[in-house]
Design a protein around this motif. Sequence first.
Motif, PDB file in Angstrom:
ATOM      1  N   GLN A 184       0.331   6.977   0.151  1.00 47.29           N
ATOM      2  CA  GLN A 184      -0.624   5.894  -0.079  1.00 47.29           C
ATOM      3  C   GLN A 184       0.131   4.569  -0.187  1.00 47.29           C
ATOM      4  O   GLN A 184       0.981   4.407  -1.065  1.00 47.29           O
ATOM      5  N   HIS A 185      -0.171   3.654   0.730  1.00 49.37           N
ATOM      6  CA  HIS A 185       0.473   2.342   0.699  1.00 49.37           C
ATOM      7  C   HIS A 185      -0.549   1.283   0.327  1.00 49.37           C
ATOM      8  O   HIS A 185      -1.739   1.407   0.641  1.00 49.37           O
ATOM      9  N   ASP A 186      -0.086   0.237  -0.343  1.00 49.34           N
ATOM     10  CA  ASP A 186      -1.007  -0.785  -0.834  1.00 49.34           C
ATOM     11  C   ASP A 186      -1.077  -2.022   0.062  1.00 49.34           C
ATOM     12  O   ASP A 186      -1.664  -3.039  -0.307  1.00 49.34           O
ATOM     13  N   GLY A 187      -0.477  -1.931   1.255  1.00 46.66           N
ATOM     14  CA  GLY A 187      -0.541  -3.050   2.192  1.00 46.66           C
ATOM     15  C   GLY A 187       0.444  -4.163   1.919  1.00 46.66           C
ATOM     16  O   GLY A 187       0.472  -5.164   2.639  1.00 46.66           O
ATOM     17  N   SER A 188       1.282  -3.997   0.902  1.00 43.55           N
ATOM     18  CA  SER A 188       2.217  -5.061   0.533  1.00 43.55           C
ATOM     19  C   SER A 188       3.488  -5.007   1.375  1.00 43.55           C
ATOM     20  O   SER A 188       3.770  -4.029   2.075  1.00 43.55           O
ATOM     21  N   VAL A 189       4.253  -6.083   1.265  1.00 46.09           N
ATOM     22  CA  VAL A 189       5.576  -6.163   1.881  1.00 46.09           C
ATOM     23  C   VAL A 189       6.595  -6.268   0.754  1.00 46.09           C
ATOM     24  O   VAL A 189       6.445  -7.100  -0.148  1.00 46.09           O
ATOM     25  N   LEU A 190       7.610  -5.434   0.794  1.00 47.58           N
ATOM     26  CA  LEU A 190       8.685  -5.482  -0.199  1.00 47.58           C
ATOM     27  C   LEU A 190       9.934  -6.011   0.459  1.00 47.58           C
ATOM     28  O   LEU A 190      10.389  -5.472   1.478  1.00 47.58           O
ATOM     29  N   LEU A 191      10.499  -7.085  -0.087  1.00 49.11           N
ATOM     30  CA  LEU A 191      11.829  -7.545   0.320  1.00 49.11           C
ATOM     31  C   LEU A 191      12.827  -6.916  -0.632  1.00 49.11           C
ATOM     32  O   LEU A 191      12.891  -7.264  -1.815  1.00 49.11           O
ATOM     33  N   LEU A 192      13.591  -5.968  -0.102  1.00 51.06           N
ATOM     34  CA  LEU A 192      14.556  -5.227  -0.908  1.00 51.06           C
ATOM     35  C   LEU A 192      15.930  -5.823  -0.665  1.00 51.06           C
ATOM     36  O   LEU A 192      16.690  -5.369   0.194  1.00 51.06           O
TER      37      LEU A 192
END
Length: 331
Positions: A184-192
């Motif tokens: 399940q993904h929340d549609g966000s973008v993560l900059l790691l």
Amino acid sequence: MRQRIGWYVHHHGRGHLTRLLAIAPHLDADIECFSSLEAPADLPAHCRWTHLPRDDDHDGGDPRLGDPTVGGMLHWAPLGHRGHRDRLALVAGSLAATPVDAFVVDVSAEVTVLVRLLGVPTVAVTQPGRRDDRPHRLAFDAATTIVAPWAEDLLEPEHLRAHRRKVVYTGGISRFDGRPPSSQHDGSVLLLGGAGGTTVTDREIDLAARATGRRWRVLGGDSWTPDPWDALARAEIVVAWAGQNSVADLAAAQARAIVIPQTRPFGEQEETAGILRREGLATVSDAWPTAEEWPEVMESTRSLHPDWSRWGIRGAAVRAANAISETAVRR
């Protein structure tokens, strides 16, 4: 008798420390750690930490003026630098007072040679990039075992082929190996982002977020968190540099990723990014995309179906621990 292992942790970024914390739980041994970093709060109970002075500060003068490469023979051994002298003396003094069965060096040509000169079996951790210079060749020759934390079928550098019999390709080492990836993904973008530095500015990140119309979360640098797994697992797209730990964590999360290599010594991240591009494991951009480019980059990444099993993270930390333990046994 329980094994004793020494372990040198380089102070640049957090990757070398993260690798220790991933492997150490799989070692049935007492581990003596040496680093200029402060001891982490989550250091395992069977590890002891010796803090080393820095060898690159300007106390007493600029160390770059003290022939630090010894005419190209070494990477860093500045003349007359007290911190450099004291850190090596601390390592040597500890090994003389309390011997170890093997010593892991992650990473330093000088510490590898020092420990081998003291008669200790040495495990040198290596990284991608062009490492055929004199100091690297000296370190690889001196090492008893060389640990390469990636999959052999993806990269077998020419400079390691001469040492094939002592190289152990473990696969990518992730502290998150075994954690279930999210469905399940929340549609966000993560900059790691890592802790090794970047030229990407806050303004560029803000413009990228606006251009994509998505919620971005930034972890790394000033927003460092010791356990980014929840954010990593939930994000629909992950933007990351091409460091070894970051890529292994992407593999653990089976992430759809945009990888942007950062400038590092010996072209480490450029070579890693090249593998990811060649194998279709991530969208690779050689530079931070412009605001106009971000929507297309994001859309192409959403269509990826990367086979991250090829990065070989399953059991990689255990394989590294076994290589270390077996080196100690061979002593």
